[in-house]
Design a protein around this motif. Structure first.
Motif, PDB file in Angstrom:
ATOM      1  N   VAL A   1      22.031  81.141  33.193  1.00 35.24           N
ATOM      2  CA  VAL A   1      23.122  82.023  32.751  1.00 35.24           C
ATOM      3  C   VAL A   1      22.508  83.299  32.177  1.00 35.24           C
ATOM      4  N   GLU A   2      23.126  84.428  32.458  1.00 30.81           N
ATOM      5  CA  GLU A   2      22.680  85.689  31.870  1.00 30.81           C
ATOM      6  C   GLU A   2      23.156  85.737  30.409  1.00 30.81           C
ATOM      7  N   VAL A   3      22.247  85.977  29.479  1.00 28.72           N
ATOM      8  CA  VAL A   3      22.626  86.011  28.055  1.00 28.72           C
ATOM      9  C   VAL A   3      22.660  87.457  27.562  1.00 28.72           C
ATOM     10  N   TYR A   4      23.754  87.795  26.901  1.00 28.37           N
ATOM     11  CA  TYR A   4      23.907  89.148  26.358  1.00 28.37           C
ATOM     12  C   TYR A   4      24.010  89.075  24.838  1.00 28.37           C
ATOM     13  N   ASN A   5      23.257  89.925  24.157  1.00 27.36           N
ATOM     14  CA  ASN A   5      23.397  90.024  22.701  1.00 27.36           C
ATOM     15  C   ASN A   5      24.265  91.227  22.339  1.00 27.36           C
ATOM     16  N   ASP A   6      24.558  92.049  23.348  1.00 30.13           N
ATOM     17  CA  ASP A   6      25.413  93.217  23.140  1.00 30.13           C
ATOM     18  C   ASP A   6      26.766  92.938  23.789  1.00 30.13           C
ATOM     19  N   PHE A   7      27.845  93.049  23.006  1.00 27.58           N
ATOM     20  CA  PHE A   7      29.141  92.615  23.514  1.00 27.58           C
ATOM     21  C   PHE A   7      29.647  93.487  24.657  1.00 27.58           C
ATOM     22  N   GLN A   8      29.429  94.790  24.552  1.00 31.43           N
ATOM     23  CA  GLN A   8      29.913  95.669  25.623  1.00 31.43           C
ATOM     24  C   GLN A   8      29.193  95.378  26.939  1.00 31.43           C
ATOM     25  N   ALA A   9      27.888  95.128  26.842  1.00 30.84           N
ATOM     26  CA  ALA A   9      27.131  94.801  28.059  1.00 30.84           C
ATOM     27  C   ALA A   9      27.657  93.493  28.669  1.00 30.84           C
ATOM     28  N   PHE A  10      27.991  92.549  27.806  1.00 26.47           N
ATOM     29  CA  PHE A  10      28.588  91.281  28.265  1.00 26.47           C
ATOM     30  C   PHE A  10      29.888  91.557  29.025  1.00 26.47           C
ATOM     31  N   LEU A  11      30.736  92.414  28.446  1.00 28.80           N
ATOM     32  CA  LEU A  11      32.021  92.725  29.094  1.00 28.80           C
ATOM     33  C   LEU A  11      31.838  93.483  30.402  1.00 28.80           C
ATOM     34  N   ASP A  12      30.789  94.297  30.456  1.00 32.35           N
ATOM     35  CA  ASP A  12      30.535  95.081  31.672  1.00 32.35           C
ATOM     36  C   ASP A  12      29.982  94.216  32.803  1.00 32.35           C
ATOM     37  N   SER A  13      29.570  92.986  32.489  1.00 28.83           N
ATOM     38  CA  SER A  13      28.998  92.133  33.536  1.00 28.83           C
ATOM     39  C   SER A  13      30.106  91.684  34.498  1.00 28.83           C
ATOM     40  N   ASP A  14      29.694  91.153  35.626  1.00 28.27           N
ATOM     41  CA  ASP A  14      30.641  90.830  36.701  1.00 28.27           C
ATOM     42  C   ASP A  14      31.357  89.507  36.406  1.00 28.27           C
TER      43      ASP A  14
END
Ligand SMILES: NC(=O)C1=CN([C@@H]2O[C@H](COP(=O)(O)OP(=O)(O)OC[C@H]3O[C@@H](n4cnc5c(N)ncnc54)[C@H](O)[C@@H]3O)[C@@H](O)[C@H]2O)C=CC1
Ligand SMILES: O=C([O-])CC(=O)C(=O)O
Length: 254
Positions: A44-57
């Motif tokens: 799983v791709e892990v994001y610590n930045d919420f906006q980057a998480f939301l920008d993911s597909d």
């Protein structure tokens, strides 16, 4: 369906195991996770930045974290045009928050899914409520004492007796069930809640009683604990999976 997950705790880990490792729903996979502390999760791709998480597909965000997280991130999820599934439904005891989420979902044409969690009987309450045939709803929750209070107890003790609205403020991690019950039925000011801390209990039990013009209902759920953590009922995680399954199928909707 690509799913983004908020919260890599009990429920989150279980969802990854079932959806990704066991491929329980063939078309559904958790591809992104937002975590404040984790850097890596297998597959799983892990994001610590919420906006980057939301920008993911991702198409839908599944929240399995906390009421605070729902309030902090809920608006942004909908503004990013993602659907949202919330298990920490206690956030909706706040009417202002409820109204705002509803307005955003409407504006951005997204859906907000609220699973039944660790209880059942909501179909009866919703049906009865539709034509004002529901007069009273009560839930008695009995949990292992260690889930509710820090001090050891000799005997079982009622630690709360009041409205759902007060209950969720005092026990935000333990009584989300009272708020889904309120949403299905007569609201958090009218729904009565009793919470019992029981040192002899090994599982969470919920007994729901309702009556009105429709008749009477009693639903008792004796929940098996999550395999890895006894504080959370297994059924809560299963209800997330069944909600995702319903979304995936989207034909015969129950
Ligand atoms: N509706 C229902 O019937 C039920 C609801 N719940 C609720 O589901 C949620 C998840 O339950 P569990 O997985 O057992 O909890 P948990 O405590 O095992 O895991 C929660 C995870 O979310 C993370 N988290 C918390 N706040 C966060 C934030 N602001 N931002 C990012 N991450 C955050 C935590 O670090 C933790 O890793 C809880 O809010 C719990 O109260 C649990 C059982 C039944
Ligand atoms: O897991 C349960 O039985 C219920 C629970 O914690 C909650 O409603 O927050």
């Amino acid at each position: 369906m690509k799913v983004g997950l908020i919260g890599y705790g009990n429920i989150g880990k279980y969802l990854i195991q079932k959806l990704n490792d066991d491929q329980l729903l063939p078309g559904t996979r958790i591809t992104s996770t937002f975590s404040r502390s984790r850097r890596e999760i297998n597959g799983v791709e892990v994001y610590n930045d919420f906006q980057a998480f939301l920008d993911s597909d991702i198409e839908i965000v599944v929240e399995a974290s906390s009421i605070n997280a729902v309030k902090k991130y809920g608006y942004d999820v909908l503004k990013a045009r993602k659907n949202l599934l919330i298990i920490s439904v206690g956030a909706f005891a706040d009417q202002y928050f409820y109204d705002q989420i509803q307005a955003l979902a409407w504006k951005y044409e997204r859906k907000v899914y609220l699973p039944s969690g660790a209880i059942g009987g909501l179909d009866i309450l919703k049906a009865a409520k539709t034509s004002n045939q529901l007069d009273a709803v009560q839930i008695i929750t009995r949990k292992p004492a260690s889930s509710l209070i820090d001090e050891p107890l000799e005997e079982k003790q009622t630690v709360f007796d009041g409205t759902a609205s007060e209950a969720i403020q005092l026990f935000p991690k333990n009584i989300n069930v009272s708020i889904i019950l309120s949403l299905a039925g007569i609201g958090s000011e009218q729904t009565r809640v009793k919470i019992i801390a029981d040192p002899a209990a090994t599982e969470n039990m919920h007994c729901i009683k309702a009556y009105g013009g429709f008749g009477e209902m009693t639903v008792e759920v004796k929940n098996s604990p999550m395999p890895e953590n006894p504080k959370t009922s297994h059924l809560a995680a299963l209800s997330v999976l069944s909600t995702l399954k319903k979304k995936e199928e989207n034909i015969l909707i129950m």
